[in-house]
Motif scaffolding. Structure first.
Motif, PDB file in Angstrom:
ATOM      1  N   PHE A  52       0.840  -1.196   0.000  1.00  0.00           N
ATOM      2  CA  PHE A  52       0.000   0.000   0.000  1.00  0.00           C
ATOM      3  C   PHE A  52       0.878   1.250   0.000  1.00  0.00           C
ATOM      4  CE2 PHE A  52      -2.398   3.141   2.576  1.00  0.00           C
ATOM      5  CZ  PHE A  52      -3.492   3.289   1.755  1.00  0.00           C
ATOM      6  N   ASP A  53       0.634   2.128  -0.938  1.00  0.00           N
ATOM      7  CA  ASP A  53       1.379   3.388  -1.040  1.00  0.00           C
ATOM      8  C   ASP A  53       0.442   4.523  -0.654  1.00  0.00           C
ATOM      9  OD1 ASP A  53       2.772   5.678  -1.704  1.00  0.00           O
ATOM     10  OD2 ASP A  53       3.414   4.937  -3.658  1.00  0.00           O
ATOM     11  N   TYR A  94      -6.001   5.813  -5.009  1.00  0.00           N
ATOM     12  CA  TYR A  94      -6.761   4.586  -5.187  1.00  0.00           C
ATOM     13  C   TYR A  94      -8.214   4.996  -5.374  1.00  0.00           C
ATOM     14  CZ  TYR A  94      -2.637   2.196  -3.360  1.00  0.00           C
ATOM     15  OH  TYR A  94      -1.357   1.730  -3.168  1.00  0.00           O
ATOM     16  N   ALA A  95      -8.864   4.415  -6.340  1.00  0.00           N
ATOM     17  CA  ALA A  95     -10.236   4.805  -6.680  1.00  0.00           C
ATOM     18  C   ALA A  95     -11.167   4.720  -5.476  1.00  0.00           C
ATOM     19  CB  ALA A  95     -10.759   3.926  -7.806  1.00  0.00           C
ATOM     20  N   GLY A  96     -11.760   5.834  -5.146  1.00  0.00           N
ATOM     21  CA  GLY A  96     -12.811   5.854  -4.135  1.00  0.00           C
ATOM     22  C   GLY A  96     -12.375   5.775  -2.691  1.00  0.00           C
ATOM     23  N   VAL A  97     -11.074   5.873  -2.385  1.00  0.00           N
ATOM     24  CA  VAL A  97     -10.638   5.823  -0.990  1.00  0.00           C
ATOM     25  C   VAL A  97      -9.639   6.946  -0.689  1.00  0.00           C
ATOM     26  CG1 VAL A  97     -10.982   3.328  -0.819  1.00  0.00           C
ATOM     27  CG2 VAL A  97      -8.735   4.209  -1.382  1.00  0.00           C
ATOM     28  N   ASN A  98      -9.547   7.300   0.578  1.00  0.00           N
ATOM     29  CA  ASN A  98      -8.601   8.309   1.037  1.00  0.00           C
ATOM     30  C   ASN A  98      -7.366   7.575   1.576  1.00  0.00           C
ATOM     31  OD1 ASN A  98      -7.141  10.223   2.491  1.00  0.00           O
ATOM     32  ND2 ASN A  98      -8.976  11.299   3.175  1.00  0.00           N
ATOM     33  N   ALA A  99      -6.373   7.392   0.716  1.00  0.00           N
ATOM     34  CA  ALA A  99      -5.184   6.602   1.065  1.00  0.00           C
ATOM     35  C   ALA A  99      -4.429   7.192   2.252  1.00  0.00           C
ATOM     36  CB  ALA A  99      -4.272   6.470  -0.147  1.00  0.00           C
ATOM     37  N   ALA A 100      -4.329   8.506   2.318  1.00  0.00           N
ATOM     38  CA  ALA A 100      -3.601   9.140   3.419  1.00  0.00           C
ATOM     39  C   ALA A 100      -4.281   8.864   4.761  1.00  0.00           C
ATOM     40  CB  ALA A 100      -3.473  10.638   3.175  1.00  0.00           C
ATOM     41  N   ASP A 136      -4.568   6.042   9.974  1.00  0.00           N
ATOM     42  CA  ASP A 136      -5.296   5.184  10.921  1.00  0.00           C
ATOM     43  C   ASP A 136      -4.487   3.938  11.270  1.00  0.00           C
ATOM     44  OD1 ASP A 136      -7.401   6.965  10.918  1.00  0.00           O
ATOM     45  OD2 ASP A 136      -8.726   5.714   9.688  1.00  0.00           O
ATOM     46  N   ILE A 137      -3.873   3.319  10.275  1.00  0.00           N
ATOM     47  CA  ILE A 137      -3.070   2.123  10.532  1.00  0.00           C
ATOM     48  C   ILE A 137      -1.892   2.455  11.444  1.00  0.00           C
ATOM     49  CG2 ILE A 137      -1.513   0.434   9.475  1.00  0.00           C
ATOM     50  CD1 ILE A 137      -3.465   0.390   7.076  1.00  0.00           C
ATOM     51  N   LEU A 138      -1.270   3.588  11.223  1.00  0.00           N
ATOM     52  CA  LEU A 138      -0.121   3.976  12.042  1.00  0.00           C
ATOM     53  C   LEU A 138      -0.516   4.350  13.466  1.00  0.00           C
ATOM     54  CD1 LEU A 138       1.921   6.012   9.417  1.00  0.00           C
ATOM     55  CD2 LEU A 138       2.497   3.778  10.382  1.00  0.00           C
ATOM     56  N   THR A 139      -1.718   4.880  13.659  1.00  0.00           N
ATOM     57  CA  THR A 139      -2.112   5.329  14.995  1.00  0.00           C
ATOM     58  C   THR A 139      -2.898   4.279  15.778  1.00  0.00           C
ATOM     59  OG1 THR A 139      -4.058   6.465  14.105  1.00  0.00           O
ATOM     60  CG2 THR A 139      -2.069   7.788  14.433  1.00  0.00           C
ATOM     61  N   THR A 188     -10.778   1.294   8.604  1.00  0.00           N
ATOM     62  CA  THR A 188     -11.959   0.848   7.885  1.00  0.00           C
ATOM     63  C   THR A 188     -12.224   1.860   6.786  1.00  0.00           C
ATOM     64  OG1 THR A 188     -13.436   2.013   9.400  1.00  0.00           O
ATOM     65  CG2 THR A 188     -12.973  -0.301   9.889  1.00  0.00           C
ATOM     66  N   TYR A 189     -12.732   1.367   5.697  1.00  0.00           N
ATOM     67  CA  TYR A 189     -13.083   2.274   4.607  1.00  0.00           C
ATOM     68  C   TYR A 189     -14.150   1.642   3.736  1.00  0.00           C
ATOM     69  CZ  TYR A 189      -9.920  -0.554   1.690  1.00  0.00           C
ATOM     70  OH  TYR A 189      -9.312  -1.578   1.030  1.00  0.00           O
ATOM     71  N   ARG A 190     -14.799   2.493   2.995  1.00  0.00           N
ATOM     72  CA  ARG A 190     -15.850   2.075   2.080  1.00  0.00           C
ATOM     73  C   ARG A 190     -15.387   2.409   0.679  1.00  0.00           C
ATOM     74  NH1 ARG A 190     -20.973   0.982   3.123  1.00  0.00           N
ATOM     75  NH2 ARG A 190     -22.390   0.930   1.370  1.00  0.00           N
TER      76      ARG A 190
END
Length: 84
Positions: free
Chosen positions: A52-53, A58-64, A69-72, A77-79
């Motif tokens: 994951f970069d 990525y279509a339809g998601v907020n990658a940042a 969230d993963i780091l904290t 979760t995402y839709r």
């Protein structure tokens, strides 16, 4: 930001909802995602060790936000949103 190795899971009850975890994390050991949304109580593996970069689109998601969230909190979760 560097690439992150994540395991992706799809909700068993809503195919548009996903859970991203650091690679190797067992979703059954987490309480957080399902506390906020019962659709994450049952998940199935969607993709393992995805590179994951956070800076990529990525279509339809907020990658940042997913990366933050993963780091904290160690999960995100995402839709997946369909284009209009």
């Amino acid at each position: 930001m560097n690439l992150m190795s994540v395991d992706l899971y799809q909700s068993a009850t809503d195919s548009e909802k996903f859970l991203a975890l650091p690679a190797g994390t067992d979703p059954a050991e987490l309480m957080g995602p399902m506390t906020f949304d019962q659709d994450y109580a049952q998940v199935k593996r969607y993709q393992e060790a995805f590179q994951f970069d956070p800076s990529e689109a990525y279509a339809g998601v907020n990658a940042a936000k997913i990366a933050a969230d993963i780091l904290t909190v160690k999960w995100a979760t995402y839709r997946r949103e369909s284009p209009p």
